[in-house]
Design a protein around this motif. Structure first.
Motif, short mmCIF file in Angstrom:
data_model
loop_
_atom_site.label_atom_id
_atom_site.label_comp_id
_atom_site.label_asym_id
_atom_site.label_seq_id
_atom_site.Cartn_x
_atom_site.Cartn_y
_atom_site.Cartn_z
N ALA A 82 28.90 -9.19 1.42
CA ALA A 82 28.32 -7.94 1.90
C ALA A 82 28.71 -6.82 0.95
O ALA A 82 29.86 -6.75 0.50
CB ALA A 82 28.77 -7.64 3.32
N LEU A 83 27.76 -5.93 0.66
CA LEU A 83 27.97 -4.88 -0.33
C LEU A 83 27.93 -3.51 0.32
O LEU A 83 26.96 -3.15 0.98
CB LEU A 83 26.90 -4.96 -1.42
CG LEU A 83 27.06 -6.01 -2.52
CD1 LEU A 83 27.04 -7.42 -1.95
CD2 LEU A 83 25.96 -5.86 -3.55
N GLY A 84 29.01 -2.76 0.14
CA GLY A 84 29.07 -1.35 0.49
C GLY A 84 29.73 -0.63 -0.67
O GLY A 84 29.47 -0.92 -1.83
N ARG A 85 30.64 0.29 -0.37
CA ARG A 85 31.44 0.90 -1.44
C ARG A 85 32.42 -0.13 -2.00
O ARG A 85 32.81 -0.06 -3.15
CB ARG A 85 32.18 2.12 -0.92
CG ARG A 85 31.28 3.32 -0.67
CD ARG A 85 32.08 4.52 -0.22
NE ARG A 85 32.65 4.32 1.09
CZ ARG A 85 33.80 4.84 1.51
NH1 ARG A 85 34.53 5.58 0.70
NH2 ARG A 85 34.24 4.61 2.72
N TRP A 86 32.83 -1.07 -1.14
CA TRP A 86 33.56 -2.25 -1.56
C TRP A 86 32.64 -3.45 -1.38
O TRP A 86 31.60 -3.35 -0.73
CB TRP A 86 34.81 -2.43 -0.72
CG TRP A 86 35.88 -1.39 -0.92
CD1 TRP A 86 36.91 -1.44 -1.80
CD2 TRP A 86 36.01 -0.14 -0.24
NE1 TRP A 86 37.69 -0.30 -1.71
CE2 TRP A 86 37.16 0.52 -0.76
CE3 TRP A 86 35.29 0.50 0.76
CZ2 TRP A 86 37.58 1.77 -0.31
CZ3 TRP A 86 35.71 1.75 1.21
CH2 TRP A 86 36.84 2.37 0.67
N THR A 87 33.03 -4.58 -1.95
CA THR A 87 32.26 -5.80 -1.81
C THR A 87 33.09 -6.82 -1.05
O THR A 87 34.26 -7.03 -1.37
CB THR A 87 31.87 -6.36 -3.20
OG1 THR A 87 31.04 -5.40 -3.87
CG2 THR A 87 31.12 -7.66 -3.07
N TYR A 88 32.51 -7.44 -0.05
CA TYR A 88 33.24 -8.31 0.87
C TYR A 88 32.73 -9.74 0.75
O TYR A 88 31.52 -9.98 0.77
CB TYR A 88 33.06 -7.83 2.31
CG TYR A 88 33.38 -6.37 2.49
CD1 TYR A 88 34.66 -5.95 2.82
CD2 TYR A 88 32.39 -5.39 2.30
CE1 TYR A 88 34.95 -4.61 2.97
CE2 TYR A 88 32.68 -4.05 2.43
CZ TYR A 88 33.96 -3.66 2.77
OH TYR A 88 34.26 -2.33 2.91
N VAL A 89 33.65 -10.68 0.67
CA VAL A 89 33.30 -12.10 0.61
C VAL A 89 34.14 -12.83 1.64
O VAL A 89 35.37 -12.71 1.65
CB VAL A 89 33.57 -12.67 -0.80
CG1 VAL A 89 33.28 -14.18 -0.82
CG2 VAL A 89 32.73 -11.96 -1.85
N GLY A 90 33.48 -13.60 2.50
CA GLY A 90 34.22 -14.35 3.50
C GLY A 90 33.30 -14.94 4.55
O GLY A 90 32.07 -14.88 4.44
N PRO A 91 33.88 -15.50 5.60
CA PRO A 91 33.07 -16.08 6.68
C PRO A 91 32.44 -14.98 7.53
O PRO A 91 33.01 -13.90 7.71
CB PRO A 91 34.10 -16.88 7.49
CG PRO A 91 35.41 -16.19 7.23
CD PRO A 91 35.32 -15.70 5.81
N ASP A 92 31.28 -15.27 8.05
CA ASP A 92 30.56 -14.32 8.91
C ASP A 92 31.00 -14.55 10.36
O ASP A 92 30.24 -15.09 11.18
CB ASP A 92 29.05 -14.51 8.76
CG ASP A 92 28.24 -13.48 9.52
OD1 ASP A 92 28.75 -12.36 9.72
OD2 ASP A 92 27.11 -13.80 9.93
N ASN A 93 32.23 -14.13 10.66
CA ASN A 93 32.80 -14.41 11.98
C ASN A 93 33.44 -13.18 12.63
O ASN A 93 34.19 -13.31 13.59
CB ASN A 93 33.83 -15.53 11.88
CG ASN A 93 34.99 -15.19 10.95
OD1 ASN A 93 35.10 -14.08 10.45
ND2 ASN A 93 35.85 -16.17 10.72
N GLY A 94 33.15 -12.00 12.11
CA GLY A 94 33.72 -10.78 12.66
C GLY A 94 34.97 -10.31 11.94
O GLY A 94 35.53 -9.26 12.29
N LEU A 95 35.41 -11.05 10.95
CA LEU A 95 36.63 -10.72 10.21
C LEU A 95 36.59 -9.30 9.63
O LEU A 95 37.61 -8.62 9.56
CB LEU A 95 36.81 -11.75 9.10
CG LEU A 95 37.96 -11.61 8.11
CD1 LEU A 95 39.30 -11.61 8.83
CD2 LEU A 95 37.90 -12.76 7.11
N PHE A 96 35.42 -8.84 9.23
CA PHE A 96 35.28 -7.53 8.57
C PHE A 96 34.90 -6.41 9.54
O PHE A 96 34.54 -5.32 9.10
CB PHE A 96 34.25 -7.63 7.45
CG PHE A 96 34.59 -8.61 6.37
CD1 PHE A 96 35.62 -8.36 5.48
CD2 PHE A 96 33.90 -9.80 6.25
CE1 PHE A 96 35.95 -9.26 4.48
CE2 PHE A 96 34.21 -10.71 5.26
CZ PHE A 96 35.23 -10.45 4.37
#
Length: 255
Positions: A82-96
């Protein structure tokens, strides 16, 4: 080259963290990899979500946040970037969930299935593909993004509205809940305010709100605004979790 900030529940007793970092080093040579946390309680998404929220304001914008706390690994849960001001990589399970309160993602991509790349050949041997997506899916994707390569190369784009989120909300109160606990047994709540001189009610107790632990006697409970900007409940020189019998999800109320 973008830095990678790596969080997991892998611990340090096993080589999992080092293996993920080896994949990053192979695929994105020279990318800085910074460890955020690896001794988080296993499979505890609330604790991990808070850890990311606590650290995120201090990470450089544009950094890749690689987070792997993944109780559903190998199941139908999605793997995402997922891309915002930061870039996130991981499982799509609510972690972020909490990180995205600070930085709502603008675009999201599904990650392709795992492709293990063993270094040594052994007749009849192959690494499993279903249980170590940190190595096989997330590390290659994080390396790809650290190199500045286009996210379209990772997989199909999906609407950001479909990304999973935990049922958590941060609020000014007066009512909130115990979000999680740190290693000292301090209870971190979902409340954004801690009016000094007032009280909070939690676990059937009235707890005074002060600036810091030392403003109450040793062994006494105290509430305060924690370093991450959330109200916390502690026991001076003790564990609020144990001494007050607190649990995740327990109601907290400003009085």
């Amino acid at each position: 080259m973008r830095p990678v900030y790596f969080l997991s529940d892998f611990g340090l007793e096993d080589p999992y963290v080092a293996v993920v970092k080896a994949v990053l080093a192979e695929r994105a040579p020279g990318a800085a990899v910074v460890d955020l946390a690896h001794a988080l309680p296993p499979q505890d998404l609330r604790r991990a979500a808070y850890a990311l929220f606590e650290a995120q304001p201090y990470l450089p914008e544009g950094a890749v946040v690689l987070a792997v706390v993944d109780p559903g690994v190998g199941t139908a849960r999605r793997a995402v970037a997922a891309l915002g001001r930061w870039t996130y990589v991981g499982p799509d399970n609510g972690l972020f969930t909490l990180a995205w309160l600070l930085d709502p993602p603008r675009r999201a991509f599904l990650l392709e299935p795992p492709r293990p790349r063993p270094k040594a050949a052994l007749p009849g041997w192959a690494p499993g593909e279903a249980t170590f997506h940190g190595r096989d899916v997330f590390a290659p994707a994080a390396a790809h993004l650290a190199l500045g390569l286009p996210p379209e190369g990772l997989g199909p784009e999906v609407p950001v509205e479909t990304l999973a989120r935990l049922p958590l909300a941060l609020t000014e109160g007066p009512e909130g809940e115990v979000l999680t606990f740190d290693r000292f047994g301090n209870a971190i709540t979902t409340l954004l305010r801690a009016p000094v001189g007032g009280f909070v009610e939690v676990g059937g107790r009235r707890v005074p709100v002060r600036r810091t632990f030392g403003e109450v006697p040793e062994g006494a409970p105290v509430a305060y605004l924690g370093s991450a900007g959330l109200l916390e409940v502690a026991v001076n020189r003790g564990s609020a979790r144990e001494a007050l019998g607190l649990k995740e999800g327990m109601p907290v109320r400003l009085l």
